[in-house]
Design a protein around this motif. Structure first.
Motif: not given
Ligand SMILES: Nc1ncnc2c1ncn2[C@@H]1O[C@H](COP(=O)(O)OP(=O)(O)OP(=O)(O)O)[C@@H](O)[C@H]1O
Length: 625
Positions: A402-410
């Motif tokens: 789901r959105n915000g689950s941490g995928k892009s962070t990884l």
């Molecule tokens: N640059 C940042 N600074 C602080 N918090 C962040 C930053 N980028 C993301 N986050 C937080 O980290 C968490 C994971 O974000 P991430 O972008 O990894 O999600 P995602 O799974 O890729 O979401 P999506 O499907 O919406 O792209 C979220 O709670 C977001 O608020």
């Protein structure tokens, strides 16, 4: 540094004034390195400018006194002093013209150099530095004010130098008349020092505190003037609202500036009036001496001019020292930014030369995340918790959740945009922290979710994936073909040389999906060993999506491929799938395994599949009616 401690260090008290001079060697190195001959030239002419008033005055006195002598000896007695005086004036004028030319050129060179230093520093920072609002404020302060300060410091030092030379040489004239008058005239302007020091301090603090608001005005003006936000501003009718906010800030700045201008003017008027009083009293004394025949007419001219010059030079000296103190505070902002310690891992270089570093780097065979946890700076909750998985060469990994689950962070951790994670990321079993970041990054082809639309030619938009091969058209076409945009580029007026976007002349605007394919071509341009794509097909039509994923699978056949997607139709073909939820990997395996588990993956997959099936059934029912 805490903000209270930072503010204390910015107060113009004696300790800080003395300490602020510690930057001077750096300032002079900067000036010297900018252009040595121009720098020496400016120094030389300012020394000359310092002694020129007294030479002019002596020549004028000689000329006036020669008038009396000429009554006995003839007009030629006046002629020579006259010629000397005007020749010297003409020489002075010519030199000051040359000096203003050299100064302007030098100032431009210096300002360019400082701009480049600031930009160089900016690109050396890490992403977390860049996302830190205090670092952004420091950057704004450096850009705003500090850029031109080193030149102003030079100007100020030079004017102090010439004012001091003038003061000492002119004082010699006055001392021969009345020593205490010279003393009074030199020290009188110093009485204004403290008031102006306080005003300078207040002006500086206003500018210093203004940085965050300046960034807001910059952002509002970008929103109001750039095409990326124009459509929304029009349709939501936000123009007036945003303009109001913008204007509110400008009015705030204006009110602050006006208050300070008034303060400066008020203090200036009081000291000017007092100074005029001193000036007038001294003049009167000169006239009285002349009336009593103690001095000649030539001396009257000489002393009255010397009085004015002494007062002006002493005042310039005082103001010069005050301005220097203020410039030093601003300069501190420049060096504070330039001295920021970057936490960017790309500073980590292993090996001697560029070539040996690249040659010694082994081909990527595996990527392993081992209990990786990460919290963004300033966030209370972790974005990743104990993430573990392994990927081998020749495999593709899909990350879903789901959105915000941490995928892009990884992905950001894998591309080393953040360094401060717990656990370890291993490449071929070696910790990423012990690897040469730049060499590693060269092996990675990436498409970010928020990819850049470069308002440049197609050639650059694709070629930025591999700058070394940007001039090789065959490579550019190959990448374009893989991303399914070769046909589109061929149909463009200038092919690869077509300007994209609407910002510049003859720009060709693309649709969202076309831009995304350009970004994919950029990643494919690089003969990478690892491809990382974050939602590469979010804007693509189903046909193009299929084509792009086919090309991707083909490309990563003997490499490693990681992609993030919300489209389960693409995900199901991946060798390995990670299901993420709230920063953790909740399920992993291939499509069949995850469907059998009947967990979150199966639920979300069926949800998407059912939406299509429902639509399909509806279509069939309609066609039956
Ligand atoms: N640059 C940042 N600074 C602080 N918090 C962040 C930053 N980028 C993301 N986050 C937080 O980290 C968490 C994971 O974000 P991430 O972008 O990894 O999600 P995602 O799974 O890729 O979401 P999506 O499907 O919406 O792209 C979220 O709670 C977001 O608020």
């Amino acid at each position: 540094m805490s903000s209270a401690a930072e503010e204390a260090s910015l107060t113009m008290n004696l300790t800080n004034i003395v300490q602020s001079f510690r930057y001077w060697p750096r300032v002079f190195r900067l000036l010297w390195q900018t252009h040595k001959p121009y720098f020496l030239f400016i120094l030389f002419f300012n020394i000359l400018r310092g002694v020129s008033p007294v030479i002019s005055l002596l020549l004028l006195t000689t000329l006036i006194d020669s008038i009396g002598a000429s009554w006995d000896t003839g007009f030629q007695t006046v002629l020579w002093p006259f010629i000397w005086l005007f020749a010297f004036t003409a020489l002075n004028e010519a030199l000051s013209l040359i000096q203003s030319y050299v100064s302007k050129i030098f100032e431009t060179l210096l300002s360019n150099r400082i701009t480049i230093l600031i930009v160089e520093k900016s690109i050396s920072l890490s992403l977390s530095d860049f996302e830190n609002s205090q670092v952004q404020d420091a950057l704004k302060r450096a850009q705003n004010e500090a850029g031109h300060r080193p030149y102003q410091i030079l100007q100020q030092i030079l004017s102090i130098m010439s004012a001091t030379i003038t003061l000492f040489s002119i004082t010699a004239v006055l001392i021969s008349w009345k020593w205490w008058a010279a003393f009074l005239l030199i020290f009188f302007p110093l009485t204004s020092f403290y008031s102006f020091l306080r005003i300078g301090q207040q002006e500086f603090m206003i500018q210093w505190n203004r940085a965050p608001k300046m960034r807001t005005t910059w952002y509002l003006s970008v929103l109001l003037t750039r095409d990326i936000s124009f459509k929304e501003i029009k349709v939501f009718q936000l123009g007036r609202y945003l303009l109001g906010k913008y204007n509110e800030l400008l009015l705030q700045f204006f009110a602050e500036d006006k208050r300070m201008i008034k303060k400066r003017l008020g203090a200036g008027a009081i000291f000017q009036a007092a100074q005029e009083g001193v000036n007038a009293s001294m003049f009167l004394m000169v006239l009285w001496s002349a009336f009593k025949r103690e001095i000649s007419i030539g001396q009257v001219v000489s002393y009255t001019q010397a009085i004015t010059l002494t007062l002006v030079s002493s005042q310039n000296l005082t103001q010069g020292i005050l301005s220097l103190c203020q410039h030093n505070l601003f300069l501190q902002q420049l060096f504070a930014f330039l001295d920021l310690q970057s936490s960017d891992p790309s500073a980590r270089k292993i090996g001697a030369s560029e070539a040996s570093r690249a040659a010694n780097a082994p081909v990527i065979q595996s990527v392993e995340f081992r209990n990786v946890s990460f919290r963004y700076p300033g966030n209370s909750h972790p974005a990743l918790r104990n993430v573990s998985f392994t990927l081998q060469r020749g495999e593709t990994l899909a990350i879903v959740g789901r959105n915000g689950s941490g995928k892009s962070t990884l992905m950001k951790l894998l591309t080393q945009l953040y360094d401060s994670f717990e656990g370890d990321i291993l490449i071929n079993g070696v910790s990423i922290r012990d690897m040469d970041c730049e060499v590693f990054r060269r092996k990675v082809g990436v498409v970010f979710q928020d990819f850049v639309q470069y308002e440049m030619q197609v050639k650059q938009n694709i070629g930025f994936g591999n700058v070394a091969k940007m001039e090789e058209d065959a490579e550019l076409w190959k990448a374009a073909d893989r991303a399914g945009i070769a046909g589109l580029v061929q149909s463009m007026p200038a092919g690869l040389a077509t300007q994209l976007g609407r910002l510049f002349d003859e720009g060709q605007q693309l649709s969202g999906g076309q831009w995304q394919r350009i970004a994919i071509a950029r990643a494919f341009m690089r003969e990478a060993e690892l491809y990382v794509l974050d939602e590469p097909s979010s804007m693509l039509d189903p046909e193009t999506e299929l084509q792009v994923f086919q090309a991707f699978r083909e490309l990563v056949r003997d490499r490693l491929g990681i992609f993030i997607s919300h489209r389960y139709s693409a995900i199901r073909y991946a060798d390995h799938i990670l299901m993420m939820d709230q920063g953790s990997v909740v399920e992993q395996g291939n499509h069949q395994q995850l469907m059998q588990q009947n967990g979150m993956y199966a639920e979300l997959y069926m949800m998407q599949a059912n939406a299509y099936l429902d639509a399909d059934q509806e279509r069939k029912a309609r066609s039956a009616v």
